[in-house]
Design a protein around this motif. Structure first.
Motif, mmCIF file in Angstrom:
data_model
loop_
_atom_site.group_PDB
_atom_site.id
_atom_site.type_symbol
_atom_site.label_atom_id
_atom_site.label_comp_id
_atom_site.label_asym_id
_atom_site.label_seq_id
_atom_site.Cartn_x
_atom_site.Cartn_y
_atom_site.Cartn_z
ATOM 1 N N CYS A 48 0.842 -1.208 0.000
ATOM 2 C CA CYS A 48 0.000 0.000 0.000
ATOM 3 C C CYS A 48 0.875 1.256 0.000
ATOM 4 N N LEU A 61 -5.279 2.160 4.664
ATOM 5 C CA LEU A 61 -5.694 1.259 3.582
ATOM 6 C C LEU A 61 -5.370 -0.197 3.932
ATOM 7 N N GLU A 64 -7.824 -1.553 6.302
ATOM 8 C CA GLU A 64 -9.086 -1.818 5.608
ATOM 9 C C GLU A 64 -9.012 -3.122 4.811
ATOM 10 N N VAL A 65 -7.843 -3.385 4.254
ATOM 11 C CA VAL A 65 -7.655 -4.635 3.497
ATOM 12 C C VAL A 65 -7.965 -5.828 4.394
ATOM 13 N N ARG A 68 -11.711 -6.135 5.155
ATOM 14 C CA ARG A 68 -12.435 -6.721 4.010
ATOM 15 C C ARG A 68 -12.134 -8.208 3.872
ATOM 16 N N ASN A 92 -7.175 -3.499 -5.350
ATOM 17 C CA ASN A 92 -8.438 -2.799 -5.633
ATOM 18 C C ASN A 92 -8.584 -1.540 -4.794
ATOM 19 N N ARG A 93 -8.245 -1.652 -3.517
ATOM 20 C CA ARG A 93 -8.391 -0.493 -2.631
ATOM 21 C C ARG A 93 -7.450 0.650 -3.068
ATOM 22 N N ASP A 96 -8.620 2.160 -6.342
ATOM 23 C CA ASP A 96 -9.824 2.971 -6.076
ATOM 24 C C ASP A 96 -9.411 4.324 -5.516
ATOM 25 N N TRP A 97 -8.507 4.267 -4.549
ATOM 26 C CA TRP A 97 -8.073 5.517 -3.922
ATOM 27 C C TRP A 97 -7.360 6.420 -4.934
#
Lengths: 201, 196
Positions: A48, A61, A64-65, A68, A92-93, A96-97
């Motif tokens: 990240c 992030l 959050e990974v 999820r 994906n995260r 997206d960011w």
């Protein structure tokens, strides 16, 4: 040969441990899930960080990974590598960011200060001067990597920083192996262009 | 095997990944020795890759795992609340559907009047959709289908029509529940997540 054998055994043991931890996590065992987080947090966070190049954001992030991943536990297939799932979510995260926030990001442009002479990395214990040069070089590599488009940066980090296999990358991105290899090659070329001042002999 | 510059450059990616056969590797190395341009270009690529591989790992803060678990628990609570909301919505739908079935069952003698009224209403809807344009064509099509359904039901006689309406209401309920579940699943996991 002996090294390869022991490395393969280690990989096998790790995979076995992952399967056990996932199965225990699926039954609601929080300690097992915490162990998964501890095992992979450094890799996910590094990925990240290399993608968004911002410390606190990367940590957010990465957390959050794992959240999820926890929510996806019931659908996790233990025959697939855990890293593939984690890097898929992380990919994906981060994308997206980058897609939604990119205009607000500070543009990373090369400045006069970036034009450093080619530096030989020390093999032995570095002197303080060498440490400074090494730090500057790594900073330059980070900047060059950040200038590579995200679709190539992502596979470069997975392959050369996190040392994922082609199979794991293909699984993580849901892409054919050929596409992954082509993308990595293109990424290397782009990185080489960004690092031209450092790699030109 | 003689390797030209173009082939050397094409092979360079396979050489980095160690995917050349012994014979190809030998030809690759031979060309590398004799062609200065290709050698320099390949060494630049290698240097770039080696520099990238030297980037250090990033260490997380001490509270990383604790923070993840706190977020997991918050997400789990939110999920529980959503499930409860969904369950209550399903219950209400089921109760309404069951009540409708009971009412229809007990008032079988009223059926022709109900169907007649509904049919008239549906015809009006069809006409309305024509006036309002293509956005309401779906309503028009549904109305036509419903009318055809009721007419068929009427020809079956009172008990037949009552039974058919009962089946219809149940089917509609099942479709509504399925749609609700699908919508909730999509919202929760997102289309981009695929299997995770």
């Amino acid at each position: 040969m002996l090294y390869i054998q022991s490395s393969m055994n280690e990989q096998y043991d790790n995979a076995e441990l992952d399967i056990t931890l996932i199965e225990q996590s699926k039954t609601g065992n929080e300690t097992a899930f915490e162990t998964i987080v501890d095992r992979y947090r450094r890799r996910v966070l590094t990925y990240c960080h290399r993608m968004v190049r911002h410390e606190s954001l990367a940590e957010d992030l990465a957390q959050e990974v794992f959240v999820r991943f926890y929510q996806a536990l019931p659908r996790i297939d233990t025959r697939k590598a855990v890293v593939s799932y984690l890097f898929r979510i992380a990919h994906n995260r981060c994308l997206d960011w980058l897609r939604t926030r990119r205009p607000q990001m500070q543009t990373l442009t090369r400045t006069e200060d970036d034009d450093q002479p080619t530096v030989q990395l020390p093999d032995a214990r570095p002197t303080p001067e060498e440490e400074v040069l090494r730090g500057e070089l790594l900073e330059a590599v980070e900047k060059a990597l950040a200038a590579v488009p995200p679709r190539y940066r992502s596979v470069l980090v997975m392959r050369h920083v996190e040392e994922l296999s082609y199979e794991e990358i293909a699984e993580a991105l849901g892409l054919p192996m050929g596409t992954v290899k082509a993308r990595i090659h293109r990424g290397r070329e782009k990185l080489q262009q960004e690092l031209r001042d450092f790699v030109n002999l | 095997m003689r390797v030209r510059c173009s082939r050397f450059r094409r092979w360079s990616r396979f050489a980095i990944d160690g995917e050349l056969s012994a014979k190809e590797r030998e030809a690759f190395e031979r060309h590398r020795l004799v062609c200065g341009d290709c050698r320099v270009e390949f060494e630049r690529l290698l240097r770039a890759v080696n520099l990238l591989a030297r980037l250090p790992s990033v260490e997380s803060g001490a509270s990383f795992t604790a923070n993840v678990m706190a977020r997991v628990n918050r997400a789990r609570q939110a999920q529980g609340e959503e499930a409860r909301r969904k369950a209550s919505w399903v219950t209400v739908t089921m109760v309404v559907a069951a009540s409708a079935c009971v009412v229809v069952g007990w008032s079988e003698w009223m059926l022709p009047a109900i169907v007649s009224t509904m049919s008239d209403g549906l015809v009006m809807l069809v006409k309305g959709s024509r006036v309002l344009g293509p956005s309401l064509t779906l309503i028009g099509a549904l109305s036509a289908l419903l009318r055809a359904f009721f007419e068929t039901a009427l020809t079956l006689g009172r008990s037949g029509a009552s039974y058919a309406l009962y089946v219809y209401v149940l089917t509609l309920t099942i479709i509504l529940i399925a749609a609700s579940l699908t919508r909730n699943a999509r919202r929760r996991y997102g289309a981009s997540m695929l299997c995770v």
